[in-house]
Design an enzyme around this catalytic site. Structure first.
Site, short mmCIF file in Angstrom:
data_model
loop_
_atom_site.label_atom_id
_atom_site.label_comp_id
_atom_site.label_asym_id
_atom_site.label_seq_id
_atom_site.Cartn_x
_atom_site.Cartn_y
_atom_site.Cartn_z
N ASP A 106 1.02 -1.05 0.10
CA ASP A 106 0.05 -0.04 -0.01
C ASP A 106 0.90 1.15 -0.02
O ASP A 106 2.16 1.12 0.39
CB ASP A 106 -1.00 0.11 1.47
CG ASP A 106 -1.87 1.21 1.43
OD1 ASP A 106 -2.39 1.20 0.22
OD2 ASP A 106 -1.88 1.71 2.27
N SER A 107 0.20 2.48 -0.37
CA SER A 107 0.98 3.70 -0.41
C SER A 107 1.55 3.84 1.20
O SER A 107 2.25 4.80 1.42
CB SER A 107 0.06 4.77 -0.62
OG SER A 107 -0.94 4.61 -0.02
N CYS A 138 -3.76 -0.99 -2.14
CA CYS A 138 -4.01 0.69 -2.40
C CYS A 138 -4.99 0.51 -3.67
O CYS A 138 -4.38 0.22 -4.77
CB CYS A 138 -2.61 1.10 -2.91
SG CYS A 138 -2.79 2.96 -3.05
N GLU A 146 -6.71 9.21 9.33
CA GLU A 146 -5.56 9.30 9.85
C GLU A 146 -5.46 9.77 11.36
O GLU A 146 -4.75 9.65 11.93
CB GLU A 146 -4.17 9.57 8.85
CG GLU A 146 -4.25 8.36 7.85
CD GLU A 146 -2.94 8.17 6.97
OE1 GLU A 146 -2.14 9.17 7.26
OE2 GLU A 146 -3.03 7.47 6.27
N CYS A 187 -11.05 3.06 -1.39
CA CYS A 187 -10.11 3.41 -0.92
C CYS A 187 -9.66 2.68 0.64
O CYS A 187 -10.56 2.27 1.31
CB CYS A 187 -10.07 5.12 -0.44
SG CYS A 187 -8.73 5.74 0.44
N HIS A 232 -8.85 3.35 3.17
CA HIS A 232 -9.11 3.98 4.77
C HIS A 232 -10.49 4.10 4.94
O HIS A 232 -10.91 4.12 6.13
CB HIS A 232 -8.62 5.41 4.74
CG HIS A 232 -7.14 5.72 4.74
ND1 HIS A 232 -6.27 5.35 3.86
CD2 HIS A 232 -6.39 6.37 5.68
CE1 HIS A 232 -5.11 5.44 4.18
NE2 HIS A 232 -5.08 6.31 5.23
N1 DGL Z 1 -4.27 3.63 0.04
C1 DGL Z 1 -4.58 4.82 -1.13
C2 DGL Z 1 -5.87 4.30 -1.63
O1 DGL Z 1 -6.38 3.36 -1.09
C3 DGL Z 1 -5.14 6.02 -0.02
C4 DGL Z 1 -3.85 6.82 0.68
C5 DGL Z 1 -3.24 7.67 -0.58
O2 DGL Z 1 -3.51 8.45 -1.25
O3 DGL Z 1 -2.02 7.10 -0.86
O4 DGL Z 1 -6.41 4.73 -2.50
#
Ligand code: DGL
Length: 279
Positions: free
Chosen positions: A20-21, A83, A162, A194, A196
């Site tokens: 993931d990012s 991600c 977050e 997403c 989150h």
């Molecule tokens: N993990 C990213 C997503 O699911 C969200 C956070 C980011 O923008 O990197 O798109």
């Protein structure tokens, strides 16, 4: 690029790689751990370069290739692109360039949305980059051309989650603003596109009402990974102990360690800091 074969003896005992990012992909790791409790997971959070959701597509693809290469160096048997932004932009490249099974979140989310919707009017929320890619809409319309897809970028939601603001007034107002168009569009299903957003499920349901079904892209991805690994005979065979989750991060470990508990409710191995750009 590292190319590794997924077939061959002993492969099913290897860990599943998840990247993931940043930290949000732990929602996907958690969902995989629930569905496949004996699998070891190697989790890479690219915390030094998060967010991906605001970056250009070519940057997201480059980072995703580096992340995948890192996971392959950890001898993973498959890669899960947790991600949504990376899945939206980089999945075809990763599937083409790397010789292991690579799974993303978009197709399972699209399939689940189509299974849930009754009026075929489906909403999708995600980062700017995910929405701009049109990946969810394509995946839905390829499977059901009479569906209608309404997409909405919600860039403020990642920082709110977050910050731990999943149930406060500011988050409620922000959600009301972002989700307002869906009522007029009469969507009956909303894809949480997403990493989150699963943490906002309750708040989103309060705003939209119970009549709108929510698709948790982390849960649907985990079920998809289980089905695909089973098809490819890559599920772990005889392990009795619970699977371990080993996190790697590209920035300091301390913020990850303290935030991670919000996203995953099982213990992780101590996080290790790595540089994914070094081969
Ligand atoms: N993990 C990213 C997503 O699911 C969200 C956070 C980011 O923008 O990197 O798109």
């Amino acid at each position: 690029m590292v190319r590794k074969k997924a077939g061959g003896a002993g492969n099913s005992e290897r860990p599943i790689g998840v990247f993931d990012s940043g930290i949000g992909g732990l929602t996907v790791a958690r969902a995989i751990h629930r569905v496949l409790p004996h699998e070891d997971l190697v989790y890479l959070g690219d915390t030094a370069r998060v967010p991906y959701g605001t970056k250009a597509p070519s940057t997201v693809v480059r980072f995703s290739c580096e992340d995948t290469n890192f996971l392959l160096r950890q001898e993973v048997k498959a890669v899960v692109v947790a991600c949504n932004t990376a899945s939206a932009w980089a999945l075809p490249t990763l599937q083409r360039e790397f010789n292991v099974p690579v799974f993303g979140v978009i197709v399972p989310g699209a399939q689940a949305a189509l299974a849930k919707t009754k009026n075929k009017r489906i909403g999708v929320i995600g980062t700017n980059a995910t929405i701009r890619s049109g990946a969810y809409a394509r995946a839905i319309l390829e499977r059901e051309e009479s569906a209608e897809v309404f997409a909405q970028a919600c860039p403020l939601l990642v920082p709110l989650v977050e910050e731990g603001w999943v149930a406060n007034e500011i988050t409620r107002l922000t959600l009301e603003k972002y989700l307002e168009p869906f009522a007029k569009q009469r969507v009956d299903t909303l894809v949480l596109g997403c990493t989150h957003y699963p943490l906002l499920k309750r708040a989103i349901s309060k705003v939209l009402g119970k009549q709108v079904a929510l698709v948790d892209s982390a849960e649907t991805c985990a079920k998809y990974v289980e089905a695909e690994l089973s098809k490819q005979d890559l599920l772990v065979k005889q392990r009795r102990r619970p699977g371990k989750i080993q996190p790697y991060v590209t920035d300091e470990t301390a913020p990850f360690e303290s935030l991670s508990k919000r996203f995953i409710d099982v213990p992780l191995e101590p996080a290790v800091k790595v540089d994914v750009t070094v081969k």
